[in-house]
Write an enzyme that holds these catalytic residues in place. Structure first.
Site, PDB file in Angstrom:
ATOM      1  N   GLY A  33      44.757  28.817  31.397  1.00 27.65           N
ATOM      2  CA  GLY A  33      44.285  30.139  31.791  1.00 27.65           C
ATOM      3  C   GLY A  33      44.495  30.380  33.268  1.00 27.65           C
ATOM      4  O   GLY A  33      44.570  29.441  34.055  1.00 27.65           O
ATOM      5  N   ASP A 151      29.276  40.526  34.814  1.00 33.47           N
ATOM      6  CA  ASP A 151      30.690  40.538  34.419  1.00 33.47           C
ATOM      7  C   ASP A 151      30.871  40.014  33.004  1.00 33.47           C
ATOM      8  O   ASP A 151      31.834  39.311  32.710  1.00 33.47           O
ATOM      9  CB  ASP A 151      31.515  39.710  35.407  1.00 33.47           C
ATOM     10  CG  ASP A 151      33.020  39.989  35.287  1.00 33.47           C
ATOM     11  OD1 ASP A 151      33.384  41.124  34.908  1.00 33.47           O
ATOM     12  OD2 ASP A 151      33.820  39.083  35.567  1.00 33.47           O
TER      13      ASP A 151
END
Length: 426
Positions: A33, A151
Site C-alpha cells: 500500500g 478520517d
C-alpha cells in the site's frame, strides 16, 4: 527488489522509488500500500515469528503539518490498546542521533483486506452487523479518551479473514478540546459530516456520520454521497436527505447560511425509498437481524443535525448491533494520553523532529526496562512492543478475503489480500 547490507543490525530493501532500511529481523518485504502519509510493506518478523506491516512515513519532516501528523500518530498509537484498533508492534529509525534522524518506521499488525474490498462482497446481516459493532467499539474506545478519528473511511478500516475488524491511521485523529472549530478538509470528502462540510463546530459524533456512510455503502455497494468538491458534497447530501430545517440553519455562520438558504430546496426521500428491502440480504434466522433494523440504525446515523444524531453508546445498544455486545469490548478502560495538549501544540519542524525522536527513545527505554512485555531487548535505535502482539492468525495462512483488482489500492494501511470469502463471525 534488490537487497544490500548497511550495517550489522539493518538490511536495505529497494521498494519502488523508496528505500526501506529495516532491522534484520524483518524479512521478505513486499509493498502492499502507499499514499500521502507513507508506503507500507508486508514482512515476516523472524523474532515474533509472525507477519507484520511496516509503514515508512513519507518525508515526515517535510513541513510542520507532516511533522505534527507524524507526532500525533505515533503518540496515539503508543497509548491505544484495544482489539478493534490496529496494534503497534514496533517503532524504529536506522539513524543513530537526532542530527541524523530523518526516517521513521512504524510496525503494525498485518491484516487481510480493507473495507473497500469487503463492501464488494455479498454480506449477510450477521457479518454486516458484527463489522459495525466492532467499528463502534473501536470508536467508543477512542472517544473515551477524547480522541476524534476524523478520517474514517473504508480504506482506513481493515479486517482479517475471520471477520475481525480494526481501525487504523491516526494521522488526522484529534484530541477533543474546548474548541471544535477545525478545517473542513480533514475527512475524505465522501464521508464528511455536514458540520464538517459547512465549517461548523463538531464533536465526537462526527465519526458516527462516517460510519453511517460506510454502512450505507455496504448496503448499496457504492458511495452514498460522491461529491466532486465540498459544495457538491453538500448538494449530494440534501438531494437525498432533504434540506434541513430553520433550526439547523440558525447554527450556521452568516455567510454559509446565506449560501445554504439560497440553494434549491429538496424534500429528500424516506429511508425506505433510499434503502429498499431488495438491497438487503435475507433476514437472519440466527440473530433475528432484519433489513428494517439496519435501515432504522442508518436513519439515526445519517442525520444532518449532529445534535439529533445517534451517539456511539446508543448505537451500540441498537437492536441491529447489541446482539454482539460484550462489556469487555464496548466498555474497555480509556487509553491514557500523556500529552493533554496534543493538538494545541505548535512547533518548528526541528522541534517536532526532536519530540518524535524522544518518543522513539522512550519506546526503546521502556523495552529495555521490561515495561513493554514479551519482547527481546532492542537493537540500536530500534524498539519493540509485544504488549499488543495479539493472537490473530498469521497472514501466511491461507486467507479467505476476496479482492477485486479494479478496486482502488488501500492508502497507508496494514493489509494483505488474497481471494476468497469473509469468514464467520464469532
Amino acid at each position: 527488489m534488490s537487497r544490500s547490507k548497511r550495517d550489522s543490525n539493518f538490511s536495505v530493501f529497494e521498494i519502488g522509488d523508496s528505500t526501506f532500511t529495516v532491522l534484520k529481523r524483518y524479512q521478505n518485504l513486499k509493498p502492499i500500500g502507499s499514499g500521502a502519509q507513507g508506503i507500507v510493506c508486508a514482512a515476516f518478523d523472524a523474532v515474533l515469528e509472525r507477519h507484520v506491516a511496516i509503514k515508512k512515513l513519507s518525508r515526515p519532516f517535510q513541513n510542520q503539518t507532516h511533522a505534527k501528523r507524524a507526532y500525533r500518530e505515533l503518540v496515539l498509537m503508543k497509548c491505544v490498546n484495544h482489539k478493534n484498533i490496529i496494534g503497534l508492534l514496533n517503532v524504529f529509525t536506522p539513524q543513530k542521533s537526532l542530527e541524523e534522524f530523518q526516517d521513521l518506521y512504524i510496525v503494525m499488525e498485518l491484516m487481510d483486506a480493507n473495507l473497500c474490498q469487503v463492501i464488494q462482497m455479498e454480506l449477510d446481516h450477521e457479518r454486516m452487523s458484527y463489522l459495525l459493532y466492532q467499528m463502534l467499539c473501536g470508536i467508543k474506545h477512542l472517544h473515551s479518551a477524547g480522541i476524534i478519528h476524523r478520517d474514517l473511511k473504508p480504506s482506513n478500516i481493515v479486517v482479517k479473514s475471520d471477520c475481525t475488524l480494526k481501525i487504523l491511521d491516526f494521522g488526522l485523529a484529534r484530541t477533543a478540546g474546548t474548541s471544535f472549530m477545525m478545517t473542513p478538509y480533514v475527512v475524505t470528502r465522501y464521508y464528511r459530516a455536514p458540520e464538517v462540510i459547512l465549517g461548523m463546530g463538531y464533536k465526537e459524533n462526527v465519526d458516527i456520520w462516517s460510519v453511517g456512510c460506510i454502512l450505507g455503502e455496504m448496503i448499496k455497494g457504492g458511495v452514498l454521497f460522491p461529491g466532486t468538491d465540498h459544495i457538491d458534497q453538500w448538494n449530494k447530501v440534501i438531494e437525498q436527505l432533504g434540506t434541513p430545517c430553520t433550526e439547523f440553519m440558525k447554527k450556521l455562520q452568516p455567510t454559509v447560511r446565506t449560501y445554504v438558504e439560497n440553494r434549491p430546496k429538496y424534500a429528500g426521500y424516506s429511508f425506505e425509498k433510499l434503502f429498499p428491502d431488495v438491497l438487503f440480504p435475507a433476514d437472519s434466522e440466527h440473530n433475528k437481524l432484519k433489513a428494517s433494523q439496519a435501515r432504522d440504525l442508518l436513519s439515526k446515523m445519517l442525520v444532518i443535525d449532529a445534535s439529533k444524531r445517534i451517539s456511539v453508546d446508543d448505537a451500540l445498544q441498537h437492536p441491529y448491533i447489541n446482539v454482539w455486545y460484550d462489556p469487555l469490548e464496548a466498555e474497555a478502560p480509556p487509553p491514557k494520553i500523556p500529552d493533554k495538549q496534543l493538538d494545541e501544540r505548535e512547533h518548528t519542524i526541528e522541534e517536532w523532529k526532536e519530540l518524535i525522536y524522544k518518543e522513539v527513545l522512550d519506546w526503546e527505554e521502556r523495552a529495555k526496562n521490561g515495561v513493554i512485555r514479551g519482547q527481546p531487548a532492542p537493537l540500536g535505535a530500534a524498539v519493540t512492543d509485544g504488549s499488543q502482539a495479539h493472537t490473530s492468525s498469521s497472514s501466511g495462512d491461507a486467507s479467505s478475503m476476496s479482492t477485486d483488482p479494479t478496486l482502488p489500492s488501500d492508502t497507508d494501511s496494514s493489509l494483505e489480500t488474497s481471494a476468497g470469502t469473509l469468514g464467520c463471525c464469532r
